[in-house]
Design an enzyme around this catalytic site. Sequence first.
Site, PDB file in Angstrom:
ATOM      1  N   ASN A  60       7.220  -2.952   4.578  1.00  0.00           N
ATOM      2  CA  ASN A  60       8.308  -2.324   3.860  1.00  0.00           C
ATOM      3  C   ASN A  60       7.931  -1.013   3.452  1.00  0.00           C
ATOM      4  OD1 ASN A  60       6.608  -3.849   1.228  1.00  0.00           O
ATOM      5  ND2 ASN A  60       8.033  -3.656   0.312  1.00  0.00           N
ATOM      6  N   ASP A  79       8.542  -9.102   3.863  1.00  0.00           N
ATOM      7  CA  ASP A  79       9.200  -8.736   1.708  1.00  0.00           C
ATOM      8  C   ASP A  79       9.717  -7.877   1.598  1.00  0.00           C
ATOM      9  OD1 ASP A  79       7.700 -10.492  -0.796  1.00  0.00           O
ATOM     10  OD2 ASP A  79       6.379  -8.763  -0.280  1.00  0.00           O
ATOM     11  N   GLY A 101       8.737  -5.199  -9.807  1.00  0.00           N
ATOM     12  CA  GLY A 101       6.942  -5.428  -8.765  1.00  0.00           C
ATOM     13  C   GLY A 101       6.289  -4.326 -10.505  1.00  0.00           C
ATOM     14  N   ASN A 125       9.744  -9.333  -9.045  1.00  0.00           N
ATOM     15  CA  ASN A 125      10.722 -10.251  -8.178  1.00  0.00           C
ATOM     16  C   ASN A 125       9.751 -11.373  -7.198  1.00  0.00           C
ATOM     17  OD1 ASN A 125      12.523 -10.847  -6.402  1.00  0.00           O
ATOM     18  ND2 ASN A 125      13.097  -9.154  -5.716  1.00  0.00           N
ATOM     19  N   ASP A 130       0.738  -9.437  -5.105  1.00  0.00           N
ATOM     20  CA  ASP A 130       2.038  -8.992  -5.004  1.00  0.00           C
ATOM     21  C   ASP A 130       1.877  -7.328  -5.568  1.00  0.00           C
ATOM     22  OD1 ASP A 130       4.578  -7.828  -4.015  1.00  0.00           O
ATOM     23  OD2 ASP A 130       5.269  -9.621  -5.108  1.00  0.00           O
ATOM     24  N   LEU A 171       0.499  -0.832  -0.302  1.00  0.00           N
ATOM     25  CA  LEU A 171      -0.020   0.166   0.124  1.00  0.00           C
ATOM     26  C   LEU A 171       0.983   1.025  -0.355  1.00  0.00           C
ATOM     27  CD1 LEU A 171      -3.368  -0.500   2.818  1.00  0.00           C
ATOM     28  CD2 LEU A 171      -2.623   0.055   0.242  1.00  0.00           C
ATOM     29  N   ARG A 172       2.350   1.606   0.063  1.00  0.00           N
ATOM     30  CA  ARG A 172       2.993   2.139   0.437  1.00  0.00           C
ATOM     31  C   ARG A 172       3.139   3.338   1.430  1.00  0.00           C
ATOM     32  NH1 ARG A 172       6.060  -1.136  -2.328  1.00  0.00           N
ATOM     33  NH2 ARG A 172       6.851  -1.282  -5.009  1.00  0.00           N
TER      34      ARG A 172
HETATM   35 ZN   LIG Z   1       8.193  -9.924  -2.556  1.00  0.00          ZN
END
Ligand SMILES: [Zn+2]
Length: 440
Positions: A78, A136, A333, A287, A314, A47-48
Amino acid sequence: MADLLLREGKVAAIGESATVQSGRDVERLDVSGLVVCPGLIDLHVHLREPGQTGKETMATGTAAAARGGFTSLVCMPNTSPAVDNPSTVALIREKAEREGVVNVFVAGAITKNIAGEELAPIGSLKNAGVVAITDDGHCVQNNELMRRALEYAKMFDVPVMDHCQDYNLVSDGVMHEGYWSAFLGLKGWPATGEEMIVARNILLAELTGAHVHCQHLSTAGSVTLLRDAKKRGVPVSGEACPHHFTLTDSALAGSEIFWKADGKAIAGNGGGARPAWPSYDTNLKMNPPLRTAGDREAILAGLADGTLEIIGSDHAPHAEYEKEVEFDYAPFGITGLETQLALSLMQLVHSGLMSLPDLVNKFTAAPARLLRLAKGTLKPGADADVTVLDPNRQWHFTQEDSASKSRNTPFHNWPLKGRAIYTIVRGELVWREENRQARV
Ligand SMILES: [Zn+2]
């Protein structure tokens, strides 16, 4: 065929009792000819928020989920800062409550700052409400640290999810290592780079008794490892992403070569206008990377026989300027929330590999079970999260039509089959296919 009655955010009744209980003043939704199923869950979304709102925000990311038919999502840790402490978990949960249109569940980090060096406070993260832990985007390389993470996670009863990547084997690989990486002159990301960590996770799950969920598996070897481990009763599970079972690494050489090499087997002899893309398209960089036709088939077989229980997107939004660079420098991504239901229906159900209920299970009951969510069911008393879909609806997905803030998708202009028509979250309509003005 049955009526479904939703009341005050809950499933009140299903079947004949729903018909009997619904008075004249009840708002009705005509879903004849459509499939009504428990709200879909995507357990793998970036979701950033916080920190990278140029790529996606709580509002745009959850709107994309609603359009895709998803009523719940799990956001990855992340972010900047990483979700490695209770206050960041609280921040995301508050923001989701205020600005999100679907249910947002938070995954915490395994290690502090996702650096793979020191464990995050797993117990406090669990108390703050995370539904799982994962690094992740990164992968804990130190096996002893991973072992301790699993032991703590078991103690606190929180599932561990892992992005499987051996850094030394993968190094700076940008696409699958094989014929096409040699052909294109790009650095390879070998299948073994994933399988090494899948094998490590199986051994550690066996040692500790803790459950390990392997995220976005992409290779035939990973499926074989998981299948054998499950036969021995090892507590592991696996996930696949639609791009890995829809495309192959030959796509990096451009659409013409792709359709000639692997595309025919994938799209059949459908003919018609086929989407076109150039070689070295960075919207095909993710990735783990797209793999060979054999890997793709193994992933499909793993989904069909239950080795891979769960499908996740993802969804990884990136700004246009970040992707519009040389292939080597582009971030990994692609977005996926709005295309994954159709791609899954096409590759798995319309192709005859599995039944529609089996596919729905991979988006509902299976992720709910892994994450211990009281979701993925339409039993009376359950939250009124409902997805109404037309598995046969033909449509074209376009970047312009996306609710996501980012445009990094390889599926722009693809002819798709199957779409969410209504998305209902806790009794509220958050997406309606015919009327795009409705809330979202
Ligand atoms: Zn990943």
